[in-house]
Design a protein around this motif. Structure first.
Motif, mmCIF file in Angstrom:
data_model
loop_
_atom_site.group_PDB
_atom_site.id
_atom_site.type_symbol
_atom_site.label_atom_id
_atom_site.label_comp_id
_atom_site.label_asym_id
_atom_site.label_seq_id
_atom_site.Cartn_x
_atom_site.Cartn_y
_atom_site.Cartn_z
ATOM 1 N N ASP A 185 6.314 30.986 -32.957
ATOM 2 C CA ASP A 185 6.191 31.357 -31.539
ATOM 3 C C ASP A 185 7.483 31.937 -30.968
ATOM 4 O O ASP A 185 7.589 32.180 -29.763
ATOM 5 N N GLY A 186 8.473 32.164 -31.829
ATOM 6 C CA GLY A 186 9.723 32.762 -31.386
ATOM 7 C C GLY A 186 10.768 31.781 -30.893
ATOM 8 O O GLY A 186 11.895 32.189 -30.573
ATOM 9 N N THR A 187 10.433 30.501 -30.822
ATOM 10 C CA THR A 187 11.445 29.529 -30.416
ATOM 11 C C THR A 187 12.438 29.322 -31.560
ATOM 12 O O THR A 187 12.089 29.425 -32.743
ATOM 13 N N ILE A 188 13.669 29.032 -31.191
ATOM 14 C CA ILE A 188 14.727 28.899 -32.186
ATOM 15 C C ILE A 188 14.560 27.588 -32.953
ATOM 16 O O ILE A 188 14.156 26.567 -32.391
ATOM 17 N N SER A 189 14.848 27.612 -34.224
ATOM 18 C CA SER A 189 14.667 26.437 -35.086
ATOM 19 C C SER A 189 15.993 25.723 -35.320
ATOM 20 O O SER A 189 17.070 26.267 -35.079
ATOM 21 N N GLU A 212 19.081 26.778 -24.676
ATOM 22 C CA GLU A 212 19.980 25.880 -23.937
ATOM 23 C C GLU A 212 20.786 25.019 -24.904
ATOM 24 O O GLU A 212 22.003 24.837 -24.724
ATOM 25 N N ARG A 213 20.121 24.496 -25.910
ATOM 26 C CA ARG A 213 20.836 23.700 -26.921
ATOM 27 C C ARG A 213 21.865 24.554 -27.653
ATOM 28 O O ARG A 213 23.007 24.140 -27.863
ATOM 29 N N LEU A 265 18.074 37.620 -18.096
ATOM 30 C CA LEU A 265 18.092 36.543 -17.109
ATOM 31 C C LEU A 265 17.727 35.214 -17.758
ATOM 32 O O LEU A 265 18.312 34.170 -17.434
ATOM 33 N N ARG A 266 16.769 35.209 -18.677
ATOM 34 C CA ARG A 266 16.439 33.966 -19.394
ATOM 35 C C ARG A 266 17.646 33.452 -20.170
ATOM 36 O O ARG A 266 17.913 32.244 -20.208
ATOM 37 N N SER A 269 9.651 34.882 -23.148
ATOM 38 C CA SER A 269 8.926 33.879 -22.377
ATOM 39 C C SER A 269 9.877 32.744 -21.997
ATOM 40 O O SER A 269 10.840 32.453 -22.724
ATOM 41 N N ASP A 270 9.579 32.092 -20.878
ATOM 42 C CA ASP A 270 10.386 30.934 -20.493
ATOM 43 C C ASP A 270 10.277 29.803 -21.512
ATOM 44 O O ASP A 270 11.144 28.916 -21.557
ATOM 45 N N ALA A 271 9.239 29.830 -22.348
ATOM 46 C CA ALA A 271 9.115 28.825 -23.406
ATOM 47 C C ALA A 271 10.248 28.923 -24.415
ATOM 48 O O ALA A 271 10.503 27.968 -25.159
ATOM 49 N N HIS A 272 10.943 30.059 -24.456
ATOM 50 C CA HIS A 272 12.049 30.245 -25.390
ATOM 51 C C HIS A 272 13.371 29.684 -24.863
ATOM 52 O O HIS A 272 14.357 29.631 -25.605
#
Length: 359
Positions: free
Chosen positions: A33-37, A85-86, A149-150, A77-80
């Motif tokens: 889903d494109g989130t960092i692992s 942040e981490r 901006l994200r 997406s804001d889900a990313h």
């Protein structure tokens, strides 16, 4: 002349602790889903702890339709945001400055990967690419700004727009294919309009402490070399950018098709007035001497790619030892794993550059 470990103050944001940047490198390590692992964060943190002044992610798609690779990082997406942040916190704790590279594949996107139609500045019936409408072009400009901006909301220190290697931003600069008649193509000013609008939109949407960079190719990909010199000159003078990153493949190379004895490609760009914008270069920087050489030629930043794969602490070692050289390729897969490359990255690297990896 600057030394590698001298700090460098950019137009906005945090002062860089040195002149060495981890170049953005495709690694296929993000979640579907494109989130960092975790493995991608581990890869990046090893380089942050290894002394790089800027620690930059791989190319992150700003719109799902722009995805080129499975396992590509997303920032559409804001889900990313949560994972970034981490990353921002841990890179800062390691003493490095964080950056996310913003990307859209354009005609190079892969529908089977993204699940979306492939779109770009021009149509191609043979490959099924659809031409972006004028309104859609303007929406993609906004996609880049929204992604920046994200990144800022996540605490990332800055972004670099990927305008190199024939992806969407560079496609608008392609003289041979971009014949649009809506003001986003046709002549040199029209072809450059998209990149100028993206940079202005990002600068307008983000705060005064947020850093903005741009990666550019300056030859091949349908680019006109003289136009690229003029574009870089305009961007250096424009005030929207903190730095430009010229992806040269080899910092000492001659222009394509230039006869022996010609000026190096780098020279036309290093002679341009900077107006407070830093200028970086990438390509075959594999030793402390290589990195110092680019500074001695007049560059402000050295972007390090394969040498940072071979040694996570390349920056630290190059700053401590003027005779340091990264491990020679080929290296083993176990060497790559010990350097904190996750298995997807190891396999991607070995598959695409088999001459650089032994069993």
């Amino acid at each position: 002349m600057a030394s590698l470990n001298d700090p460098l103050e950019l137009r906005h944001g945090r002062t860089l602790p040195n002149h060495l940047v981890l170049a953005p490198m495709t690694n296929l390590q993000s979640h579907p889903d494109g989130t960092i692992s975790d493995i991608e964060i581990d890869w990046l943190l090893a380089r942050a702890r290894g002394g790089f002044g800027i620690t930059m992610t791989a190319a992150a798609y700003v719109n799902p339709a722009g995805q080129v690779w499975p396992g590509q990082l997303g920032i559409s997406s804001d889900a990313h945001i949560a994972g970034l942040e981490r990353l921002a916190r841990e890179v800062a704790a390691a003493g490095s400055v964080s950056s996310v590279q913003l990307h859209h594949g354009g005609v190079k996107a892969i529908a089977a990967v993204s699940g979306h139609d492939v779109v770009g500045p021009w149509a191609d019936a043979q490959t099924g690419v659809r031409e972006l409408s004028t309104g859609e072009v303007q929406q993609v400009v906004d996609d880049f700004a929204a992604a920046a901006l994200r990144a800022e909301k996540a605490g990332i220190d800055g972004v670099e727009v990927h305008g190199g290697h024939g992806y969407l931003v560079g496609q608008f600069l392609d003289e041979s294919n971009n014949t649009r008649e809506d003001g986003y193509g046709g002549d040199s000013g029209g072809r450059a309009r998209f990149v100028h609008e993206v940079m202005r939109a990002i600068r307008g949407r983000t705060g005064p402490d947020f850093q903005v960079g741009l990666r550019l190719s300056v030859e091949r990909y349908g680019l006109v070399p003289d136009e690229m010199v003029d574009l870089v000159a305009d961007l250096l003078a424009g005030g929207d950018l903190d730095y430009i990153d010229l992806s040269l493949w080899d910092v000492r190379k001659l222009p394509v098709h230039a006869p022996e004895g010609s000026r190096m490609l780098i020279e036309d760009f290093l002679e341009l007035p900077r107006h407070g914008t830093a200028l970086g270069v990438a390509g075959h920087i594999a030793s402390a001497a290589d990195a110092q050489w680019v500074l001695d030629q007049g560059a402000d930043l050295g972007f390090v790619g394969k040498a940072a794969i071979a040694d996570h602490a390349f920056a630290q070692r190059a700053m401590a030892d003027a005779g340091y050289r990264a491990p020679n390729f080929p290296v083993t897969k176990d060497h790559l794993r010990a350097e904190m490359l996750g298995e997807p990255f190891v396999e991607y690297f070995a598959t695409n550059w088999p001459h650089l990896v032994t069993a």
